[in-house]
Design a protein around this motif. Structure first.
Motif, mmCIF file in Angstrom:
data_model
loop_
_atom_site.group_PDB
_atom_site.id
_atom_site.type_symbol
_atom_site.label_atom_id
_atom_site.label_comp_id
_atom_site.label_asym_id
_atom_site.label_seq_id
_atom_site.Cartn_x
_atom_site.Cartn_y
_atom_site.Cartn_z
ATOM 1 N N ALA A 278 40.434 40.788 35.694
ATOM 2 C CA ALA A 278 41.402 39.785 36.145
ATOM 3 C C ALA A 278 42.632 40.444 36.754
ATOM 4 O O ALA A 278 43.215 39.931 37.724
ATOM 5 C CB ALA A 278 41.801 38.889 34.977
ATOM 6 N N GLU A 279 43.050 41.585 36.216
ATOM 7 C CA GLU A 279 44.187 42.307 36.792
ATOM 8 C C GLU A 279 43.867 42.815 38.197
ATOM 9 O O GLU A 279 44.711 42.749 39.104
ATOM 10 C CB GLU A 279 44.576 43.467 35.880
ATOM 11 N N GLU A 280 42.643 43.319 38.365
ATOM 12 C CA GLU A 280 42.239 43.749 39.706
ATOM 13 C C GLU A 280 42.171 42.556 40.653
ATOM 14 O O GLU A 280 42.511 42.674 41.841
ATOM 15 C CB GLU A 280 40.872 44.448 39.638
ATOM 16 N N GLY A 281 41.745 41.415 40.144
ATOM 17 C CA GLY A 281 41.735 40.217 40.979
ATOM 18 C C GLY A 281 43.126 39.793 41.390
ATOM 19 O O GLY A 281 43.339 39.302 42.514
ATOM 20 N N ARG A 326 47.807 28.485 52.053
ATOM 21 C CA ARG A 326 46.659 29.326 51.698
ATOM 22 C C ARG A 326 46.980 30.319 50.596
ATOM 23 O O ARG A 326 46.198 30.511 49.661
ATOM 24 C CB ARG A 326 46.192 30.086 52.942
ATOM 25 N N ASP A 327 48.127 30.966 50.674
ATOM 26 C CA ASP A 327 48.423 32.088 49.782
ATOM 27 C C ASP A 327 48.791 31.657 48.370
ATOM 28 O O ASP A 327 48.357 32.272 47.386
ATOM 29 C CB ASP A 327 49.561 32.925 50.376
ATOM 30 N N VAL A 328 49.596 30.634 48.233
ATOM 31 C CA VAL A 328 50.068 30.219 46.904
ATOM 32 C C VAL A 328 48.913 29.792 45.992
ATOM 33 O O VAL A 328 48.824 30.240 44.843
ATOM 34 C CB VAL A 328 51.126 29.115 47.021
ATOM 35 N N PRO A 329 47.997 28.929 46.442
ATOM 36 C CA PRO A 329 46.871 28.574 45.560
ATOM 37 C C PRO A 329 46.004 29.768 45.176
ATOM 38 O O PRO A 329 45.504 29.842 44.045
ATOM 39 C CB PRO A 329 46.084 27.558 46.394
ATOM 40 N N MET A 330 45.822 30.717 46.111
ATOM 41 C CA MET A 330 44.993 31.880 45.821
ATOM 42 C C MET A 330 45.630 32.748 44.739
ATOM 43 O O MET A 330 44.967 33.190 43.790
ATOM 44 C CB MET A 330 44.784 32.688 47.102
ATOM 45 N N GLU A 331 46.918 32.999 44.851
ATOM 46 C CA GLU A 331 47.600 33.789 43.830
ATOM 47 C C GLU A 331 47.682 33.031 42.506
ATOM 48 O O GLU A 331 47.576 33.637 41.430
ATOM 49 C CB GLU A 331 49.005 34.160 44.314
ATOM 50 N N ALA A 332 47.867 31.725 42.570
ATOM 51 C CA ALA A 332 47.935 30.930 41.341
ATOM 52 C C ALA A 332 46.596 30.974 40.603
ATOM 53 O O ALA A 332 46.561 31.081 39.364
ATOM 54 C CB ALA A 332 48.314 29.489 41.668
ATOM 55 N N LYS A 337 43.447 33.093 35.982
ATOM 56 C CA LYS A 337 42.321 33.867 35.444
ATOM 57 C C LYS A 337 42.815 35.004 34.549
ATOM 58 O O LYS A 337 42.217 35.284 33.506
ATOM 59 C CB LYS A 337 41.472 34.416 36.584
ATOM 60 N N LEU A 338 43.902 35.651 34.945
ATOM 61 C CA LEU A 338 44.454 36.728 34.131
ATOM 62 C C LEU A 338 44.974 36.189 32.805
ATOM 63 O O LEU A 338 44.759 36.792 31.739
ATOM 64 C CB LEU A 338 45.566 37.439 34.900
ATOM 65 N N ALA A 339 45.656 35.047 32.852
ATOM 66 C CA ALA A 339 46.162 34.451 31.612
ATOM 67 C C ALA A 339 45.019 34.051 30.694
ATOM 68 O O ALA A 339 45.081 34.251 29.472
ATOM 69 C CB ALA A 339 47.034 33.235 31.941
ATOM 70 N N ALA A 340 43.957 33.486 31.266
ATOM 71 C CA ALA A 340 42.803 33.085 30.451
ATOM 72 C C ALA A 340 42.118 34.298 29.836
ATOM 73 O O ALA A 340 41.725 34.279 28.662
ATOM 74 C CB ALA A 340 41.811 32.286 31.304
ATOM 75 N N ALA A 341 41.961 35.378 30.609
ATOM 76 C CA ALA A 341 41.323 36.585 30.086
ATOM 77 C C ALA A 341 42.152 37.210 28.971
ATOM 78 O O ALA A 341 41.607 37.678 27.958
ATOM 79 C CB ALA A 341 41.110 37.591 31.211
ATOM 80 N N THR A 342 43.479 37.224 29.145
ATOM 81 C CA THR A 342 44.356 37.769 28.100
ATOM 82 C C THR A 342 44.262 36.946 26.820
ATOM 83 O O THR A 342 44.200 37.492 25.707
ATOM 84 C CB THR A 342 45.807 37.803 28.603
#
Length: 437
Positions: A278-281, A326-332, A337-342
């Motif tokens: 998730a961090e790499e993502g 385009r960019d804001v939804p992708m980063e969000a 995903k990172l928060a869920a994985a953590t």
């Protein structure tokens, strides 16, 4: 009273207890002992021929596990994506062509134009390496999930093997109980015919024998069901040997601190690797701050009235501009995903920590329960034997004898269950320690 001249003996054979009923005639007593030894030797030899080690059982189940096949496919897919991300360009080439003439508007000057171009998308700074790292992190995540799946398979093998052993023990006890009651019934029947016993006694033993027959049928069903389930898990005949794992096995195991066991648990490692993925993502989302620009070459061939040239060649460049749409939804999405994985890593640690505490506590409790059940089974069997002698002397009723026998059989079943549960607890501890990875 010749009708009551019977005796009972509880024997242990290959870790299984059976209650055998012998007449008090010396010669016949010796013959039955020899028959029992021969019969038991055949059973033991057959059981040994069908037994396999627990590690062999895990390997057999692992080789046919559907989850392993799926995860291997996922691993190959992730590796292929990582290799594809090493390309020079961010995507495949785009080919475009155009044709114009003046005939469509009624002109007769013969103006015609042919245009064609080919372009390729370019990586943004750091985007190519980030894409490759995401794919490789996903491949490592799948590898950790394979270890988790193998742990699940080991637990399946353990549980199904224990179910078969319990069913066999239950069937052995039910068979011994049925044979014993049949011989008591024969003695009671003779006593009724000679007038030494009443029809009430005969009815009592008949009812008890009917219950024993039902128990035998249920035990037969249980062993068939458990054996079928084990065969499906293993994909081959045989019963993994789990009764050989005892306290010295645990002592020899490389058990470290609870923290080290927690860190080495496949579920925790898989959760940690999911966080890294998730961090790499997240890094990839930040590197993809705009659509990929494209660069290419184009050519024009045209025919015009009075034109001194007809061919041209040039370079084409296309640069889409960044957009929050385009960019804001992708980063969000990457941040979510990172928060869920953590969160899942923390939950996995808590779950494994709690499970390890339960495993070690259950190991101690199972050992104490097994020791107490052995003592209880011996005491209840001795009590039943004393009741049998008292019944022969006419000092105890048949009902009391049958009740004592039923209690003895019940405690013997509890003893078998406690023994298998103890060995299961030992192996479960070894699985948690990573001994079968």
């Amino acid at each position: 009273m010749c009708a009551r001249h019977v005796d009972y003996l509880v024997v242990a054979c290959n870790s299984e207890w059976e209650i055998i009923h012998f007449p008090e005639i010396r010669s016949f007593y010796a013959v039955l002992i020899l028959i029992f030894i021969c019969f038991s030797s055949g059973i033991i030899s057959k059981a040994k021929a069908q037994s396999i080690s627990f590690s062999q059982g895990i390997e057999a189940a692992w080789s046919i596990d559907p989850g392993r096949t799926e995860l291997n496919t996922n691993y190959r897919s992730a590796t292929a994506r990582a290799d594809a991300a090493g390309s020079w360009f961010a995507g495949g080439p785009t080919v475009s062509g155009q044709y114009f003439d003046d005939h469509a508007i009624g002109s007769n000057e013969g103006y015609t134009t042919y245009e064609g171009s080919v372009s390729v998308p370019l990586w943004l700074p750091g985007q190519g390496s980030a894409t490759s790292k995401v794919a490789r992190a996903e491949a490592l995540t799948v590898q950790q999930k394979l270890h988790v799946e193998r742990m699940v398979v080991a637990m399946k093998v353990l549980d199904t093997s224990a179910s078969v052993l319990l069913a066999r023990r239950r069937l052995g006890i039910a068979r011994a109980q049925q044979e014993t009651l049949e011989k008591i019934k024969s003695s009671v029947h003779q006593g009724v015919r000679s007038g030494e016993m009443t029809l009430v006694d005969e009815q009592a033993i008949s009812a008890e024998l009917a219950n024993a027959s039902s128990e035998y049928s249920q035990a037969t069903e249980q062993i068939e069901t458990a054996t079928s389930a084990l065969g499906i898990v293993l994909g081959r005949p045989g019963i993994p040997e789990i009764l050989s794992y005892d306290e010295p096995t645990v002592a020899r195991a490389r058990l470290t601190s609870a923290r080290a066991l927690e860190d080495n648990d496949p579920r925790v490692k898989a959760a940690q690797q999911a966080v890294r993925t998730a961090e790499e993502g997240m890094r990839l989302a930040r590197a993809s701050f705009m659509p990929n620009p494209e660069v290419g070459i184009g050519a024009i061939h045209e025919k015009q009235y009075g034109s001194p040239w007809d061919d041209r060649v040039g370079v084409t460049v296309s640069v889409p501009l960044p957009s929050d749409v385009r960019d804001v939804p992708m980063e969000a999405e990457a941040r979510d995903k990172l928060a869920a994985a953590t969160s899942q890593e923390q939950q996995a640690r808590r779950s494994v920590r709690q499970e390890l505490a339960q495993v070690f506590a259950h190991l101690t409790a199972a050992k104490d329960t097994f020791r107490n059940s052995v003592s209880a089974a011996n005491d209840m069997n001795n009590r039943a034997n004393e009741m049998a002698r008292s019944w022969r002397a006419g000092e105890t009723s048949l009902i009391e004898l049958l009740r004592a026998r039923a209690i003895a059989y019940s405690t013997l079943k509890m003893r078998n269950q406690a023994e298998i549960a103890w060995h299961v607890a030992i192996i479960r501890t070894l699985i948690s320690a990573g001994e079968f990875q």
